[in-house]
Write a protein that holds these residues in place. Structure first.
Motif, PDB file in Angstrom:
ATOM      1  N   LEU A  62     -45.516-138.524 -57.736  1.00 29.69           N
ATOM      2  CA  LEU A  62     -43.658-138.092 -57.226  1.00 29.69           C
ATOM      3  C   LEU A  62     -43.818-138.101 -55.874  1.00 29.69           C
ATOM      4  O   LEU A  62     -42.650-138.121 -55.339  1.00 29.69           O
ATOM      5  CB  LEU A  62     -43.345-137.461 -58.427  1.00 29.69           C
ATOM      6  CG  LEU A  62     -43.129-137.305 -59.695  1.00 29.69           C
ATOM      7  CD1 LEU A  62     -42.089-136.417 -60.771  1.00 29.69           C
ATOM      8  CD2 LEU A  62     -42.223-139.259 -59.720  1.00 29.69           C
ATOM      9  N   PRO A  63     -44.643-136.871 -55.314  1.00 32.79           N
ATOM     10  CA  PRO A  63     -44.204-136.440 -54.151  1.00 32.79           C
ATOM     11  C   PRO A  63     -44.706-137.748 -53.011  1.00 32.79           C
ATOM     12  O   PRO A  63     -43.868-137.776 -51.970  1.00 32.79           O
ATOM     13  CB  PRO A  63     -45.934-135.621 -53.680  1.00 32.79           C
ATOM     14  CG  PRO A  63     -45.705-135.561 -54.764  1.00 32.79           C
ATOM     15  CD  PRO A  63     -46.213-136.409 -55.891  1.00 32.79           C
ATOM     16  N   VAL A  64     -45.313-139.278 -53.528  1.00 32.36           N
ATOM     17  CA  VAL A  64     -45.542-140.388 -53.122  1.00 32.36           C
ATOM     18  C   VAL A  64     -44.233-141.139 -52.963  1.00 32.36           C
ATOM     19  O   VAL A  64     -43.980-141.465 -51.821  1.00 32.36           O
ATOM     20  CB  VAL A  64     -46.222-140.915 -53.391  1.00 32.36           C
ATOM     21  CG1 VAL A  64     -46.930-142.635 -52.178  1.00 32.36           C
ATOM     22  CG2 VAL A  64     -48.133-139.860 -53.365  1.00 32.36           C
ATOM     23  N   VAL A  65     -43.917-141.519 -53.922  1.00 36.25           N
ATOM     24  CA  VAL A  65     -42.913-141.976 -54.570  1.00 36.25           C
ATOM     25  C   VAL A  65     -40.827-141.403 -53.946  1.00 36.25           C
ATOM     26  O   VAL A  65     -40.653-142.094 -52.924  1.00 36.25           O
ATOM     27  CB  VAL A  65     -41.971-142.066 -56.040  1.00 36.25           C
ATOM     28  CG1 VAL A  65     -40.847-143.061 -56.281  1.00 36.25           C
ATOM     29  CG2 VAL A  65     -43.107-142.705 -56.697  1.00 36.25           C
ATOM     30  N   GLN A  66     -41.211-139.743 -53.315  1.00 38.89           N
ATOM     31  CA  GLN A  66     -40.613-139.647 -52.922  1.00 38.89           C
ATOM     32  C   GLN A  66     -39.901-139.573 -51.868  1.00 38.89           C
ATOM     33  O   GLN A  66     -39.011-140.447 -50.943  1.00 38.89           O
ATOM     34  CB  GLN A  66     -40.604-138.364 -53.269  1.00 38.89           C
ATOM     35  CG  GLN A  66     -39.917-137.001 -52.168  1.00 38.89           C
ATOM     36  CD  GLN A  66     -38.552-137.237 -52.531  1.00 38.89           C
ATOM     37  OE1 GLN A  66     -37.637-137.151 -53.567  1.00 38.89           O
ATOM     38  NE2 GLN A  66     -37.454-137.134 -51.646  1.00 38.89           N
ATOM     39  N   ALA A  67     -41.478-139.435 -51.046  1.00 44.01           N
ATOM     40  CA  ALA A  67     -41.542-139.776 -49.151  1.00 44.01           C
ATOM     41  C   ALA A  67     -41.241-141.158 -48.714  1.00 44.01           C
ATOM     42  O   ALA A  67     -40.559-141.717 -47.983  1.00 44.01           O
ATOM     43  CB  ALA A  67     -42.849-138.979 -49.274  1.00 44.01           C
ATOM     44  N   LEU A  68     -41.563-141.985 -49.656  1.00 45.71           N
ATOM     45  CA  LEU A  68     -41.618-143.799 -49.573  1.00 45.71           C
ATOM     46  C   LEU A  68     -40.056-144.151 -49.862  1.00 45.71           C
ATOM     47  O   LEU A  68     -39.775-144.466 -48.593  1.00 45.71           O
ATOM     48  CB  LEU A  68     -43.128-144.505 -50.302  1.00 45.71           C
ATOM     49  CG  LEU A  68     -43.925-144.405 -49.968  1.00 45.71           C
ATOM     50  CD1 LEU A  68     -44.928-145.581 -50.837  1.00 45.71           C
ATOM     51  CD2 LEU A  68     -44.317-144.163 -48.830  1.00 45.71           C
ATOM     52  N   ALA A  69     -40.041-143.697 -50.854  1.00 50.55           N
ATOM     53  CA  ALA A  69     -38.116-144.609 -51.683  1.00 50.55           C
ATOM     54  C   ALA A  69     -37.229-143.871 -49.976  1.00 50.55           C
ATOM     55  O   ALA A  69     -36.812-144.690 -49.566  1.00 50.55           O
ATOM     56  CB  ALA A  69     -37.839-143.917 -52.050  1.00 50.55           C
ATOM     57  N   SER A  70     -37.700-142.156 -49.618  1.00 48.05           N
ATOM     58  CA  SER A  70     -36.912-141.339 -48.677  1.00 48.05           C
ATOM     59  C   SER A  70     -37.104-143.127 -47.414  1.00 48.05           C
ATOM     60  O   SER A  70     -35.831-142.279 -46.201  1.00 48.05           O
ATOM     61  CB  SER A  70     -36.999-139.825 -48.602  1.00 48.05           C
ATOM     62  OG  SER A  70     -38.287-140.057 -47.488  1.00 48.05           O
ATOM     63  N   GLU A  71     -37.884-143.602 -47.272  1.00 48.92           N
ATOM     64  CA  GLU A  71     -38.186-143.630 -45.424  1.00 48.92           C
ATOM     65  C   GLU A  71     -37.291-145.422 -45.426  1.00 48.92           C
ATOM     66  O   GLU A  71     -37.383-146.487 -45.302  1.00 48.92           O
ATOM     67  CB  GLU A  71     -39.679-143.806 -45.270  1.00 48.92           C
ATOM     68  CG  GLU A  71     -40.097-142.743 -45.005  1.00 48.92           C
ATOM     69  CD  GLU A  71     -41.606-142.797 -44.705  1.00 48.92           C
ATOM     70  OE1 GLU A  71     -42.286-143.531 -45.199  1.00 48.92           O
ATOM     71  OE2 GLU A  71     -42.734-141.367 -44.865  1.00 48.92           O
ATOM     72  N   GLY A  72     -36.918-145.685 -46.845  1.00 48.71           N
ATOM     73  CA  GLY A  72     -36.316-147.215 -47.861  1.00 48.71           C
ATOM     74  C   GLY A  72     -37.085-148.035 -47.595  1.00 48.71           C
ATOM     75  O   GLY A  72     -36.774-148.594 -48.011  1.00 48.71           O
TER      76      GLY A  72
END
Ligand code: PMM
Length: 259
Positions: A62-72
C-alpha cells in the motif's frame, strides 16, 4: 508493464525491493525507462510458494501504490486477495492483476465490480504450492482459452464490462516447458476473446530451459525481450517484464522493421 515485487522471495528479484522507499525508487526508474504501467505485488507466486496473509501483503504494497499513484503513475496491483485489491484501488491503483482469474478469492470479482478499476484475469489451475499437479492438457491452447472464457463470463456476470477485462494465459502457471511455448503460439486464439491480452514471460524457467538452465539474468532478459516482441506481434496489449530497457529496445527495433 514493469514489475515491482515488494516481496522477500520472488524467484528472480526476491528481497531487493522489500523496503518501500527502494521499491518506489525502482518503480520510478522503470517508468523513466519507458514502462507505461507499474505492477506492484506483495506475494510471490513462484512455484511452491506459500500464501502470505493479506495484512502482511497490504503492509508491503500500500505505501508503494499510494506514493506512485500520487505522482500520477499508472499502477496495477498484483494480488489474489479481494481485501488487498480494494485497499490498493482506494490508494489509486487502476488495474487489479489477479493471476488466479478471480478463483483464489470468491470476493474478488465483486470487489473490482464495485470500483472503476480494470481487472487482469490470469489462467490458473491452483495455488503455487501445487501448480504442477494440474499441468495435464490434451489441447493446451483450447483448454486455456475455454477456461479464460469462463472467467471472463464470471467477471461479466459480476458486473465488470468486457472493456475493463484483460486476459492473461498465465505463462508458467500450471504449465511445464513446451506447454508454455504451445500457449504462446496460440495467442491469436486468445486475442479473439475480445479482451485485451497481457503476457508475462519475464525470466521464467521455460526460457532458461530453452537457452540454458544456468543462463544469468541478462540472458533471460534478452530471451524475455524476444518473447515479448513476438507476443506483441501476436496481438498482446501489454507485456509484463522485470527489465524494461531490453524489451523497449526490442519493441523499437521490431516496430522499425515493420514500418
Ligand atoms: N507472473 C508472475 C506474477 N504475476 N501477473 C500476470 N498478469 N502474468 C504473469 O505471467 C505473472 C503475473 C510471476 O512472476 P514474478 O514472480 O517474476 O513476478
Amino acid at each position: 508493464m514493469g514489475i515491482v515485487n515488494v516481496t522477500p522471495d520472488s524467484f528472480s528479484d526476491g528481497g531487493r525491493f522489500l523496503d518501500p522507499d527502494v521499491a518506489i525508487a525502482h518503480a520510478r526508474s522503470l517508468r523513466a525507462q519507458g514502462a507505461d504501467l507499474l505492477d506492484v505485488g506483495g506475494e510471490s507466486t513462484r512455484p511452491g510458494a506459500e500464501r502470505v496473509a493479506p495484512r502482511v501483503e497490504q503492509q508491503r504494497v500500500l505505501p508503494v501504490v499510494q506514493a506512485l499513484a500520487s505522482e500520477g503513475l499508472v499502477v496495477s496491483i498484483d494480488t489474489m486477495n479481494a481485501s488487498t485489491a480494494r485497499a490498493a484501488v482506494a490508494a489509486g491503483a487502476r488495474l487489479v492483476n489477479d493471476v488466479s482469474g478471480g478463483l483464489a478469492d470468491p470476493d474478488m470479482l465483486d470487489a473490482v465490480a464495485e470500483s472503476d478499476a480494470d481487472i487482469a484475469l490470469g489462467h490458473w489451475r491452483g495455488p503455487s504450492a501445487e501448480m504442477y499437479a494440474h499441468a495435464e492438457y490434451g489441447d493446451v491452447v483450447g483448454e486455456v482459452r475455454a477456461e479464460l472464457e469462463e472467467r471472463v463470463a464470471a467477471a461479466e456476470a459480476a458486473g465488470i464490462p468486457r472493456s475493463r477485462i484483460v486476459v492473461d494465459p498465465g505463462i508458467g502457471f500450471g504449465k511445464r516447458g513446451v506447454q508454455n511455448w504451445q500457449t504462446l503460439r496460440g495467442l491469436p486464439r486468445l486475442a479473439d476473446l475480445g479482451c485485451r491480452v497481457l503476457v508475462g514471460t519475464s525470466r521464467k524457467r521455460f526460457l532458461a530451459e530453452t537457452i540454458g538452465v544456468d543462463a544469468d539474468l541478462a540472458r533471460r532478459d534478452l530471451a524475455t525481450a524476444v518473447t515479448s516482441v513476438l507476443a506483441a506481434r501476436a496481438g498482446a496489449w501489454a507485456v509484463r517484464v522485470h527489465d524494461v530497457p531490453t524489451t523497449r529496445d526490442a519493441l523499437a527495433v521490431a516496430r522499425a522493421w515493420e514500418a
